[in-house]
Design a protein around this motif. Sequence first.
Motif, PDB file in Angstrom:
ATOM      1  N   LEU A 182       0.830  -1.209   0.000  1.00  0.00           N
ATOM      2  CA  LEU A 182       0.000   0.000   0.000  1.00  0.00           C
ATOM      3  C   LEU A 182       0.864   1.259   0.000  1.00  0.00           C
ATOM      4  O   LEU A 182       0.551   2.244  -0.675  1.00  0.00           O
ATOM      5  N   GLU A 183       1.946   1.234   0.772  1.00  0.00           N
ATOM      6  CA  GLU A 183       2.849   2.388   0.812  1.00  0.00           C
ATOM      7  C   GLU A 183       3.482   2.614  -0.560  1.00  0.00           C
ATOM      8  O   GLU A 183       3.600   3.755  -1.027  1.00  0.00           O
ATOM      9  N   ARG A 184       3.901   1.515  -1.195  1.00  0.00           N
ATOM     10  CA  ARG A 184       4.515   1.635  -2.515  1.00  0.00           C
ATOM     11  C   ARG A 184       3.512   2.147  -3.545  1.00  0.00           C
ATOM     12  O   ARG A 184       3.843   2.958  -4.408  1.00  0.00           O
ATOM     13  N   LYS A 185       2.276   1.669  -3.418  1.00  0.00           N
ATOM     14  CA  LYS A 185       1.235   2.134  -4.339  1.00  0.00           C
ATOM     15  C   LYS A 185       0.987   3.635  -4.136  1.00  0.00           C
ATOM     16  O   LYS A 185       0.852   4.389  -5.104  1.00  0.00           O
ATOM     17  N   ALA A 186       0.925   4.034  -2.882  1.00  0.00           N
ATOM     18  CA  ALA A 186       0.660   5.445  -2.589  1.00  0.00           C
ATOM     19  C   ALA A 186       1.802   6.317  -3.109  1.00  0.00           C
ATOM     20  O   ALA A 186       1.573   7.372  -3.703  1.00  0.00           O
ATOM     21  N   ALA A 187       3.042   5.855  -2.893  1.00  0.00           N
ATOM     22  CA  ALA A 187       4.198   6.627  -3.352  1.00  0.00           C
ATOM     23  C   ALA A 187       4.224   6.712  -4.876  1.00  0.00           C
ATOM     24  O   ALA A 187       4.524   7.766  -5.453  1.00  0.00           O
ATOM     25  N   ARG A 188       3.910   5.572  -5.514  1.00  0.00           N
ATOM     26  CA  ARG A 188       3.917   5.551  -6.972  1.00  0.00           C
ATOM     27  C   ARG A 188       2.812   6.448  -7.523  1.00  0.00           C
ATOM     28  O   ARG A 188       3.020   7.184  -8.485  1.00  0.00           O
ATOM     29  N   ALA A 189       1.631   6.367  -6.905  1.00  0.00           N
ATOM     30  CA  ALA A 189       0.510   7.192  -7.367  1.00  0.00           C
ATOM     31  C   ALA A 189       0.830   8.675  -7.191  1.00  0.00           C
ATOM     32  O   ALA A 189       0.516   9.500  -8.060  1.00  0.00           O
ATOM     33  N   LYS A 190       1.469   9.023  -6.058  1.00  0.00           N
ATOM     34  CA  LYS A 190       1.828  10.421  -5.804  1.00  0.00           C
ATOM     35  C   LYS A 190       2.818  10.916  -6.840  1.00  0.00           C
ATOM     36  O   LYS A 190       2.683  12.017  -7.391  1.00  0.00           O
ATOM     37  N   LYS A 191       3.827  10.080  -7.129  1.00  0.00           N
ATOM     38  CA  LYS A 191       4.838  10.461  -8.106  1.00  0.00           C
ATOM     39  C   LYS A 191       4.214  10.637  -9.491  1.00  0.00           C
ATOM     40  O   LYS A 191       4.514  11.597 -10.210  1.00  0.00           O
ATOM     41  N   ILE A 212      -0.435  -1.731 -14.850  1.00  0.00           N
ATOM     42  CA  ILE A 212      -1.531  -2.594 -14.392  1.00  0.00           C
ATOM     43  C   ILE A 212      -1.277  -3.025 -12.955  1.00  0.00           C
ATOM     44  O   ILE A 212      -0.216  -3.559 -12.635  1.00  0.00           O
ATOM     45  N   LEU A 213      -2.244  -2.799 -12.117  1.00  0.00           N
ATOM     46  CA  LEU A 213      -2.148  -3.189 -10.713  1.00  0.00           C
ATOM     47  C   LEU A 213      -2.932  -4.479 -10.477  1.00  0.00           C
ATOM     48  O   LEU A 213      -3.820  -4.818 -11.251  1.00  0.00           O
ATOM     49  N   GLY A 214      -2.621  -5.167  -9.430  1.00  0.00           N
ATOM     50  CA  GLY A 214      -3.427  -6.341  -9.070  1.00  0.00           C
ATOM     51  C   GLY A 214      -2.628  -7.622  -9.030  1.00  0.00           C
ATOM     52  O   GLY A 214      -2.153  -8.032  -7.976  1.00  0.00           O
ATOM     53  N   MET A 215      -2.441  -8.244 -10.167  1.00  0.00           N
ATOM     54  CA  MET A 215      -1.820  -9.558 -10.188  1.00  0.00           C
ATOM     55  C   MET A 215      -0.364  -9.495  -9.751  1.00  0.00           C
ATOM     56  O   MET A 215       0.108 -10.359  -9.012  1.00  0.00           O
ATOM     57  N   ALA A 216       0.362  -8.475 -10.177  1.00  0.00           N
ATOM     58  CA  ALA A 216       1.769  -8.359  -9.785  1.00  0.00           C
ATOM     59  C   ALA A 216       1.904  -8.271  -8.264  1.00  0.00           C
ATOM     60  O   ALA A 216       2.820  -8.852  -7.669  1.00  0.00           O
ATOM     61  N   ASP A 217       0.964  -7.554  -7.645  1.00  0.00           N
ATOM     62  CA  ASP A 217       0.994  -7.433  -6.186  1.00  0.00           C
ATOM     63  C   ASP A 217       0.728  -8.783  -5.519  1.00  0.00           C
ATOM     64  O   ASP A 217       1.394  -9.157  -4.552  1.00  0.00           O
ATOM     65  N   ARG A 218      -0.254  -9.509  -6.036  1.00  0.00           N
ATOM     66  CA  ARG A 218      -0.574 -10.803  -5.432  1.00  0.00           C
ATOM     67  C   ARG A 218       0.586 -11.798  -5.605  1.00  0.00           C
ATOM     68  O   ARG A 218       0.815 -12.649  -4.747  1.00  0.00           O
ATOM     69  N   LEU A 219       1.290 -11.691  -6.709  1.00  0.00           N
ATOM     70  CA  LEU A 219       2.454 -12.557  -6.897  1.00  0.00           C
ATOM     71  C   LEU A 219       3.505 -12.289  -5.829  1.00  0.00           C
ATOM     72  O   LEU A 219       4.161 -13.213  -5.342  1.00  0.00           O
ATOM     73  N   GLU A 220       3.649 -11.024  -5.443  1.00  0.00           N
ATOM     74  CA  GLU A 220       4.590 -10.702  -4.364  1.00  0.00           C
ATOM     75  C   GLU A 220       4.127 -11.289  -3.036  1.00  0.00           C
ATOM     76  O   GLU A 220       4.937 -11.769  -2.243  1.00  0.00           O
ATOM     77  N   VAL A 221       2.822 -11.232  -2.804  1.00  0.00           N
ATOM     78  CA  VAL A 221       2.293 -11.805  -1.564  1.00  0.00           C
ATOM     79  C   VAL A 221       2.489 -13.323  -1.560  1.00  0.00           C
ATOM     80  O   VAL A 221       2.889 -13.909  -0.547  1.00  0.00           O
ATOM     81  N   VAL A 222       2.208 -13.963  -2.681  1.00  0.00           N
ATOM     82  CA  VAL A 222       2.435 -15.415  -2.778  1.00  0.00           C
ATOM     83  C   VAL A 222       3.890 -15.734  -2.488  1.00  0.00           C
ATOM     84  O   VAL A 222       4.208 -16.701  -1.772  1.00  0.00           O
ATOM     85  N   GLN A 223       4.795 -14.915  -3.027  1.00  0.00           N
ATOM     86  CA  GLN A 223       6.217 -15.150  -2.808  1.00  0.00           C
ATOM     87  C   GLN A 223       6.570 -15.063  -1.325  1.00  0.00           C
ATOM     88  O   GLN A 223       7.469 -15.754  -0.847  1.00  0.00           O
ATOM     89  N   LYS A 224       5.840 -14.224  -0.599  1.00  0.00           N
ATOM     90  CA  LYS A 224       6.060 -14.089   0.848  1.00  0.00           C
ATOM     91  C   LYS A 224       5.433 -15.265   1.605  1.00  0.00           C
ATOM     92  O   LYS A 224       5.936 -15.682   2.659  1.00  0.00           O
ATOM     93  N   VAL A 225       4.345 -15.794   1.061  1.00  0.00           N
ATOM     94  CA  VAL A 225       3.627 -16.896   1.707  1.00  0.00           C
ATOM     95  C   VAL A 225       4.368 -18.225   1.551  1.00  0.00           C
ATOM     96  O   VAL A 225       4.346 -19.072   2.451  1.00  0.00           O
ATOM     97  N   LEU A 226       5.044 -18.411   0.431  1.00  0.00           N
ATOM     98  CA  LEU A 226       5.650 -19.710   0.127  1.00  0.00           C
ATOM     99  C   LEU A 226       6.620 -20.217   1.197  1.00  0.00           C
ATOM    100  O   LEU A 226       6.543 -21.390   1.586  1.00  0.00           O
ATOM    101  N   PRO A 227       7.548 -19.384   1.707  1.00  0.00           N
ATOM    102  CA  PRO A 227       8.434 -19.896   2.770  1.00  0.00           C
ATOM    103  C   PRO A 227       7.667 -20.422   3.986  1.00  0.00           C
ATOM    104  O   PRO A 227       8.096 -21.386   4.628  1.00  0.00           O
ATOM    105  N   ILE A 228       6.552 -19.780   4.298  1.00  0.00           N
ATOM    106  CA  ILE A 228       5.723 -20.252   5.418  1.00  0.00           C
ATOM    107  C   ILE A 228       5.129 -21.616   5.091  1.00  0.00           C
ATOM    108  O   ILE A 228       5.117 -22.523   5.923  1.00  0.00           O
TER     109      ILE A 228
END
Length: 308
Positions: A182-191, A212-228
């Motif tokens: 969310l912070e990255r999205k806000a910073a990118r949107a502001k810029k 395009i927003l959406g899928m790229a973000d979820r892929l990052e979340v999946v990448q964070k979930v996988l080690p768990i």
Amino acid sequence: MNIKFKILWFEDEAAWYRMEEKKIKRILEEHCLEPDISRRDGEDFEIGELEGNDYDLILMDYKLAGCKGDSIVSAIRKNDILTDILFYSSEEEKMLEAIAKNMPPIDGVYLTKRDYAIFTEKAEKLIAKIVRRSEDIVNLRGFVLDNTSDFELRIKEILNICWQKFDEEQRNVLAEMTGELLERKAARAKKQAEEAGKRENMFTCVNNDDHILGMADRLEVVQKVLPILFSAYQMPESVCPAGFKQFYTDRISVYRNRLGHIRFGQKVIRINGRDVEINQELHRLLRKNIAEMNKVIGSMEKYVAENM
């Protein structure tokens, strides 16, 4: 057409069917298609099963009990069957004579001899014709976009299941990741807003931004979930590659993004800095990639639903 090639096959000799089925499956696999074959023995023949035109090909032994000659030809003509049909018979001359008496030619009806070599060769050529007919840019774009939309929804649900089953510490990992996004999205949107505001034509700048927003973000979340999933829930890497984000990006996202903005008649797409021809090789590659991704996501769905 999608990754599956659907065949309705009318054949009442089991041994002959088993032998030819293996050959037909090999032919389809060469096109990177998954065989989906339904067999009927003739006793269960219903013209209604052909009427939906849901099949890519119909294979029919001409001498099926109670369903030969005039009755088949008449049914095809009366019911506007559009699916390509390959009739075959060991009594080829009788088949030709019977059909010739009762038809002007019907589009999409082919005839061949009931012979191991001849039948396979004719079926192979017919399958190649059907596949080539589907290999245009409109079908390719629809095929890729439909499947990626499905993948996106399924990955979202995988993450929902993980959230429901994670403990508080594991949920905190996802919460922190979401906050960062969310912070990255806000910073990118502001810029982007600041840069657009400096333009003489702000509307054109914003309107033509294809980020395009959406899928790229979820892929990052999946990448964070996988080690768990690997460590806390013993999910083997055979279920899902450890680098799933890059795995998905290389096989799906780069093509999806380019095809989503392609113009009709365009012959090449730019992938990772190189021009890729839109040809049979690309169609086969994307069918292979979609099938592979469908399998991986399906394995993840099964694991998180049954093993957490």
